[in-house]
Motif scaffolding. Structure first.
Motif, short mmCIF file in Angstrom:
data_model
loop_
_atom_site.label_atom_id
_atom_site.label_comp_id
_atom_site.label_asym_id
_atom_site.label_seq_id
_atom_site.Cartn_x
_atom_site.Cartn_y
_atom_site.Cartn_z
N GLU A 8 47.91 -28.43 12.70
CA GLU A 8 47.21 -29.58 12.13
C GLU A 8 47.35 -30.83 13.01
O GLU A 8 46.48 -31.69 13.03
CB GLU A 8 47.73 -29.90 10.73
N LEU A 9 48.45 -30.92 13.75
CA LEU A 9 48.75 -32.12 14.53
C LEU A 9 48.44 -31.99 16.02
O LEU A 9 48.60 -32.96 16.76
CB LEU A 9 50.24 -32.48 14.37
N VAL A 10 48.01 -30.82 16.47
CA VAL A 10 47.88 -30.59 17.91
C VAL A 10 46.94 -31.58 18.59
O VAL A 10 47.21 -32.07 19.68
CB VAL A 10 47.51 -29.13 18.22
N THR A 11 45.83 -31.90 17.96
CA THR A 11 44.89 -32.83 18.58
C THR A 11 45.51 -34.21 18.74
O THR A 11 45.41 -34.83 19.80
CB THR A 11 43.59 -32.92 17.75
N ALA A 12 46.18 -34.68 17.70
CA ALA A 12 46.85 -35.98 17.78
C ALA A 12 47.94 -35.96 18.86
O ALA A 12 48.11 -36.92 19.60
CB ALA A 12 47.44 -36.36 16.43
N PHE A 13 48.66 -34.85 18.96
CA PHE A 13 49.69 -34.73 20.00
C PHE A 13 49.07 -34.82 21.39
O PHE A 13 49.54 -35.58 22.24
CB PHE A 13 50.44 -33.40 19.84
N LEU A 14 48.01 -34.07 21.61
CA LEU A 14 47.37 -34.07 22.93
C LEU A 14 46.74 -35.42 23.25
O LEU A 14 46.61 -35.78 24.42
CB LEU A 14 46.34 -32.94 23.02
N ASP A 15 46.37 -36.17 22.22
CA ASP A 15 45.81 -37.51 22.42
C ASP A 15 46.89 -38.58 22.54
O ASP A 15 46.59 -39.75 22.75
CB ASP A 15 44.88 -37.88 21.25
N GLY A 16 48.16 -38.19 22.35
CA GLY A 16 49.26 -39.16 22.40
C GLY A 16 49.26 -40.09 21.20
O GLY A 16 49.72 -41.23 21.30
#
Length: 76
Positions: A8-16
């Motif tokens: 669920e958080l991978v996109t936010a992680f990759l976007d910093g």
């Protein structure tokens, strides 16, 4: 952090875009979960490759197959 939470958080992680505490939990999970580590690397590669594809160049069949693949990704 569970695998489902990481997905669920991978996109936010990759976007910093994660707060420091959540990012720390994310990184700690990656350190102990080979499956999620592979998943995050696949997402990095997918984003890099898809960013180069013109949407108009995809056939309807290809677009539908991609959407089905993303919708059926197993979570835990």
């Amino acid at each position: 952090m569970t695998c489902a939470e990481l997905v669920e958080l991978v996109t936010a992680f990759l976007d910093g875009a994660l707060d420091a505490e959540t990012e720390q939990r994310f990184v700690e999970h990656l350190a102990v979960c080979d499956g999620c580590e592979i998943y995050v690397e696949q997402m990095r590669r997918t984003i890099a490759e898809v960013g180069q594809v013109e949407p108009e160049s995809l056939s309807d069949e290809t677009r539908d197959r991609l959407l089905r693949a993303f919708r059926t990704f197993p979570l835990d």
